[in-house]
Design an enzyme around this catalytic site. Sequence first.
Site, PDB file in Angstrom:
ATOM      1  CG  ASP A   1      -1.887   1.139   1.218  1.00 46.53           C
ATOM      2  OD1 ASP A   1      -2.142   1.699   0.134  1.00 46.53           O
ATOM      3  OD2 ASP A   1      -2.390   1.498   2.293  1.00 46.53           O
TER       4      ASP A   1
ATOM      5  CG  ASP B   1      -3.788   4.283  -2.348  1.00 51.32           C
ATOM      6  OD1 ASP B   1      -3.051   3.339  -2.015  1.00 51.32           O
ATOM      7  OD2 ASP B   1      -4.756   4.660  -1.665  1.00 51.32           O
TER       8      ASP B   1
END
Length: 421
Positions: free
Chosen positions: A96, A302
């Site tokens: 992430d 992201d």
Amino acid sequence: MTSSVMFHPCFLVASILSNYFIGLLATAASNGGFTVELIRPDSPKSPFYNANKTFTGRLNKYYPNALQSRVIAYKGQHLMKVSIGTPPVDIYGIADTGSDLVWTQCVPCDGCYNQISPIFDPLKSSTYSDFYCESEQCLLINTGTCSQNICTYTYAYADSSITKGVLAQEKVTMTSNSGQTVSLDIAFGCGHNNSGIFNDHEMGIVGLGGGSVSFVSQIGSTFGSKRFSHCLLPFGTDPSIASKISFGNGSEVVGDGVVSTPLVSKEYKTPYFVTLEGISVGDTYVPFNSLGMVSKGNMFLDSGTPPTIVPQDFYDRLAVEVQKQIAMNPIRDDPDLGTQLCYRTKSNLDGPILTVHFEGANVQLKPIHTFISPKDGVYCFAMQGSNGGGIYGNFAQANFLIGFDMETMMLSFMPTDCTKQ
């Protein structure tokens, strides 16, 4: 991911898409480190290795060409196999880039969600140790608190997912492609109370953001530089196929076909901000702002958010142009799809090519990036409108080798078949 004060859109999007991307969103385990392969390690004759080929010297003197980890695509996320503790325990975590904290569920788990694999037990590791409240690591995590002089944390997300636990130090063991091992200590969250949008394959999060407690920041000086690159697999790729994420010197993205855009520095260091000027649908240019004004750093990349999120006005204009260039009528009668732009088709949707115009870099997206099938016979536009900030999601990042270089503050893209990496 973000702290309890700040919210990370990764889980906000997961909530938004819970009905739309049916069975699409999942996370995986994460904790203090990775099991990795070094592309080209220093000679085993180095004075930093002992007779057992175990690294024993000062880690900040050791600069392999790149540290690598295997990553698989799993239900819209990208899972990294990591190994922590002594003896090492394998954990699977979501890679992430939108968060910093590295954490995994830990025994005792007073309020944990169900997971298939055994929960990490710190009492079974000889190298586990809690951080005290006055430690530098405790001060770095802005949600750090104290309980009997032990550093505790609370880390919350936009969809109300949350992890609470103890900030601890643990050993991460990495394996080179020649069989050599490298070990180092990192700070990670040992989560004893965790809830939210998690399934039974998820064991935590591997934060790869730009903040001080992220995995990238913690190992930056150890492996030569604060830079990394990843090659994410397209949605639906067989989980037996793995791609790679590389860290440190040797992870740079260079060669023919590379385009680069500046990373924009902001006070909030976690996200990797870039400037999106507009998107072309076929030959038709749709500006990010209808008034022509574009603020620097209006998007961030992201890897933990599947779709791309843009301001509602931009999305509305973009979706109109996409519809014009698809010779089918969109679905209007399926309440499960809400207001998403979706089409019924038995084969992959033959949609238009979209060209994303970042500052100084044009990135071409094919239908595999822009239309995702949430259920059989349905393909939906993998972008959404929002009243919040912009997010360049992992659907759009697939099949690109993307380099994050915090030394030069540049982000680079190279079209790549990530299934062959």
